[in-house]
Write a protein that holds these residues in place. Structure first.
Motif, mmCIF file in Angstrom:
data_model
loop_
_atom_site.group_PDB
_atom_site.id
_atom_site.type_symbol
_atom_site.label_atom_id
_atom_site.label_comp_id
_atom_site.label_asym_id
_atom_site.label_seq_id
_atom_site.Cartn_x
_atom_site.Cartn_y
_atom_site.Cartn_z
ATOM 1 N N SER A 159 0.894 4.191 -2.798
ATOM 2 C CA SER A 159 0.575 5.578 -2.465
ATOM 3 C C SER A 159 1.711 6.543 -2.830
ATOM 4 C CB SER A 159 0.269 5.707 -0.970
ATOM 5 O OG SER A 159 1.478 5.612 -0.240
ATOM 6 N N LYS A 160 2.861 5.983 -3.133
ATOM 7 C CA LYS A 160 3.999 6.838 -3.455
ATOM 8 C C LYS A 160 4.351 6.790 -4.932
ATOM 9 C CE LYS A 160 6.218 6.790 1.055
ATOM 10 N NZ LYS A 160 6.184 8.236 1.321
ATOM 11 N N ASP A 207 0.829 -1.217 0.000
ATOM 12 C CA ASP A 207 0.000 0.000 0.000
ATOM 13 C C ASP A 207 0.861 1.263 0.000
ATOM 14 O OD1 ASP A 207 -2.199 -1.604 0.000
ATOM 15 O OD2 ASP A 207 -2.459 -1.561 2.181
#
Ligand code: ADP
Ligand code: MG
Length: 264
Positions: free
Chosen positions: A173-174, A169
């Protein structure tokens, strides 16, 4: 006219000197690319189905006056989960470096399934192992390339190893799997980079996993979660880990304690 040409001439000359200057570097890189990879030359991996043994192993670094390991005797069975525990400077990393074949011991025997390991077959032993060093080494490249690391890309396995270290995750998200690892923008923390190095070792799917304080920069909760997951999920793997906390060491089947280069 000659006067007008002078600046260009000086540019040409400085160009030539730059070419000469970089030529040496280019030659060095060229030689590296031409070199045969040692592991391709040296044949199949050594069979590992039973045990790893160190018998009376001693090791002394060059230009030191003290042995970093003296008369170490250990036996590790396939599938064992081993924690190596001891004060800083007690020889844990040195012992691991002997086990992965970075150092050849000055005395004693290193034996895999009854076969003695020496400088000729060490490369064939290394094909069984993956290693997460104390100091993480990642390339200035994408998450994907850093983890796949020369193997073929397998989406399912890739996701699985990221989930093992609770990074899937976070990576998503990056900027996803193509996010640049060293990039300020993606901004992975030290502990997250360490988890990526861990995921890389899992992605290689080797039967023996060596961890040298591989979770040292994580906070306790994440460290516990990851170690618990790895130990319970990879039952068939032989896992040998240098750990700093007694609570983590207790999760392993066996603990090897080192003090001043000796096992105790
Ligand atoms: P640990 O991992 O348990 O902290 P190390 O195996 O790194 O301990 O070090 C064991 C001993 O060997 C220490 O006394 C250390 O100073 C010495 N040592 C480690 N690496 C080197 C090196 N490259 N050169 C010389 N001495 C070293
Ligand atoms: Mg160490």
């Amino acid at each position: 006219a000659l006067f007008r040409m002078l600046p260009s001439l000086s540019r040409v000359l400085s160009g030539i000197s730059i070419i000469n200057m970089y030529k040496k570097t280019l030659d060095m890189v060229h030689i590296e690319f031409k070199a045969e990879i040692e592991s391709q030359k040296l044949g199949a991996k050594i069979n590992f189905n039973k045990s790893i043994e160190l018998k009376n192993i001693s090791f002394q670094y060059l230009e030191t006056d003290k042995q970093s390991l003296s008369n170490i005797n250990i036996k590790i069975e396939k599938g064992d989960k081993i924690a190596i525990f001891g004060e800083s400077g007690s020889g844990k990393s040195t012992m691991m470096d002997v086990l992965i074949g970075l150092h050849l011991a000055s005395n004693g025997k290193f034996i895999i399934d009854g076969v003695e390991i020496n400088s000729d077959n060490i490369v064939r032993w290394r094909k069984n192992i993956s290693f997460v060093p104390q100091k993480v080494v990642l390339f200035e490249s994408t998450v994907k390339e850093n983890i796949v690391f020369g193997k073929e890309y397998d989406e399912k396995l890739f996701r699985e190893v990221l989930e093992d270290v609770y990074m899937y995750d976070i990576v998503m998200s990056k900027g996803g799997i193509e996010a640049k690892v060293g990039d300020e923008i993606s901004g992975f923390s030290g502990g997250q980079l360490q988890r990526l190095a861990f995921a890389r070792a899992l992605y290689q799917e080797r039967s023996v996993l060596f961890l040298d304080e591989a979770t040292s920069s994580l906070d306790e909760e994440v460290e516990n979660k990851i170690m618990y997951k790895i130990l319970s999920k990879y039952k068939e793997k032989t896992i040998i880990a240098i750990v700093h906390k007694e609570a983590i060491a207790d999760k392993f089947g066996k603990i090897i304690r080192l003090k001043d280069g000796k096992n105790c």
